[in-house]
Design a protein around this motif. Structure first.
Motif, PDB file in Angstrom:
ATOM      1  N   HIS A  13     -16.259  10.287  17.214  1.00 32.96           N
ATOM      2  CA  HIS A  13     -17.432  11.036  16.305  1.00 32.96           C
ATOM      3  C   HIS A  13     -18.490  11.359  16.877  1.00 32.96           C
ATOM      4  O   HIS A  13     -19.074  12.414  16.577  1.00 32.96           O
ATOM      5  CB  HIS A  13     -17.532  10.155  15.074  1.00 32.96           C
ATOM      6  CG  HIS A  13     -16.292   9.375  14.502  1.00 32.96           C
ATOM      7  ND1 HIS A  13     -15.958   8.058  14.266  1.00 32.96           N
ATOM      8  CD2 HIS A  13     -15.605  10.064  13.518  1.00 32.96           C
ATOM      9  CE1 HIS A  13     -14.887   8.035  13.693  1.00 32.96           C
ATOM     10  NE2 HIS A  13     -14.719   9.288  13.021  1.00 32.96           N
ATOM     11  N   THR A  38     -16.063  12.312   6.931  1.00 33.26           N
ATOM     12  CA  THR A  38     -15.138  13.080   8.119  1.00 33.26           C
ATOM     13  C   THR A  38     -14.332  13.981   7.245  1.00 33.26           C
ATOM     14  O   THR A  38     -13.898  13.586   6.203  1.00 33.26           O
ATOM     15  CB  THR A  38     -14.133  12.137   8.955  1.00 33.26           C
ATOM     16  OG1 THR A  38     -13.376  11.596   8.114  1.00 33.26           O
ATOM     17  CG2 THR A  38     -15.370  11.151   9.828  1.00 33.26           C
ATOM     18  N   GLN A  40     -10.440  15.463   7.563  1.00 28.29           N
ATOM     19  CA  GLN A  40      -9.401  15.338   8.314  1.00 28.29           C
ATOM     20  C   GLN A  40      -8.205  16.471   7.899  1.00 28.29           C
ATOM     21  O   GLN A  40      -7.946  16.665   6.842  1.00 28.29           O
ATOM     22  CB  GLN A  40      -8.827  14.032   8.507  1.00 28.29           C
ATOM     23  CG  GLN A  40      -9.631  13.038   8.966  1.00 28.29           C
ATOM     24  CD  GLN A  40      -9.313  11.715   9.256  1.00 28.29           C
ATOM     25  OE1 GLN A  40      -8.340  11.470   9.410  1.00 28.29           O
ATOM     26  NE2 GLN A  40     -10.374  10.638   9.379  1.00 28.29           N
ATOM     27  N   GLU A  41      -7.667  16.751   8.981  1.00 28.43           N
ATOM     28  CA  GLU A  41      -6.200  17.772   8.733  1.00 28.43           C
ATOM     29  C   GLU A  41      -5.092  16.873   9.519  1.00 28.43           C
ATOM     30  O   GLU A  41      -4.925  16.621  10.465  1.00 28.43           O
ATOM     31  CB  GLU A  41      -6.405  19.058   9.286  1.00 28.43           C
ATOM     32  CG  GLU A  41      -7.320  19.990   8.689  1.00 28.43           C
ATOM     33  CD  GLU A  41      -6.730  20.596   7.446  1.00 28.43           C
ATOM     34  OE1 GLU A  41      -5.533  20.679   7.423  1.00 28.43           O
ATOM     35  OE2 GLU A  41      -7.533  21.373   6.825  1.00 28.43           O
ATOM     36  N   GLN A  44      -5.823  14.354  11.697  1.00 31.55           N
ATOM     37  CA  GLN A  44      -6.799  14.784  12.686  1.00 31.55           C
ATOM     38  C   GLN A  44      -8.106  14.919  12.409  1.00 31.55           C
ATOM     39  O   GLN A  44      -8.547  15.632  11.609  1.00 31.55           O
ATOM     40  CB  GLN A  44      -6.115  16.001  13.548  1.00 31.55           C
ATOM     41  CG  GLN A  44      -7.076  16.176  14.809  1.00 31.55           C
ATOM     42  CD  GLN A  44      -6.242  17.497  15.436  1.00 31.55           C
ATOM     43  OE1 GLN A  44      -5.250  18.059  15.097  1.00 31.55           O
ATOM     44  NE2 GLN A  44      -7.035  18.082  16.236  1.00 31.55           N
ATOM     45  N   LEU A  45      -9.178  14.379  13.267  1.00 29.02           N
ATOM     46  CA  LEU A  45     -10.498  14.639  12.813  1.00 29.02           C
ATOM     47  C   LEU A  45     -10.900  15.966  13.264  1.00 29.02           C
ATOM     48  O   LEU A  45     -10.832  16.384  14.266  1.00 29.02           O
ATOM     49  CB  LEU A  45     -11.599  13.745  13.883  1.00 29.02           C
ATOM     50  CG  LEU A  45     -12.954  13.921  13.664  1.00 29.02           C
ATOM     51  CD1 LEU A  45     -13.587  13.504  12.346  1.00 29.02           C
ATOM     52  CD2 LEU A  45     -13.726  13.203  14.826  1.00 29.02           C
TER      53      LEU A  45
END
Length: 150
Positions: A13, A38, A40-41, A44-45
């Protein structure tokens, strides 16, 4: 894309936060007082947004960053719209953001999302950062303030 509340800031982060704000000291100052999220996909960040209450009815976007490989995919725009919705749902009346006067892409993004310039804080980056910051080949000196009613 999934937006989640961030409960604990770890190195991955910080890597992202420091792209938007190069001072860990300043980040560590506003994090405990902020709402952190956050993007995320597939686990994944890909992005982060930090929202700081600055006045009773004002929420400020103090950090917004998207992983380099995911830029240009409307993640920043989605996070800003999330911030506006979050603000409205939590009885804030105004969302503000401050960005560098040399950050052309950032200024475009904020205005595209409906933010309007309100004022300039001259020499903000000279007075608040130990090292000079360069962006787009220019030394960053002034902060442009933008806001939007929700």
């Amino acid at each position: 894309m999934e937006i989640q509340k961030l409960h604990k800031v770890v190195e991955k982060h910080y890597d992202l936060l420091l792209e938007a704000d190069p001072s860990k000291k300043i980040i560590d100052d506003y994090l405990p007082r902020s709402f952190c999220f956050t993007a995320q996909e597939e686990g994944q960040l890909v992005g982060v947004i930090i929202l700081l209450p600055t006045r009773p009815t004002t929420l400020e976007v103090v950090n917004l960053a998207v992983q380099k490989d995911f830029r240009g995919q409307k993640i920043g725009q989605t996070l800003l719209y999330f911030a506006l919705t979050f603000a409205k749902e939590n009885q804030y009346e105004v969302v503000e953001v401050g960005t560098g006067s040399t950050g052309f892409e950032q200024l475009y993004l904020y205005q595209k999302c409906g933010f309007r310039m309100s004022h300039i804080e001259r020499d903000f980056f000279i007075n608040h950062y130990e090292q000079p910051i360069f962006e787009n080949g220019l030394q960053l000196k002034d902060m442009v303030r933008l806001s939007q009613a929700v």
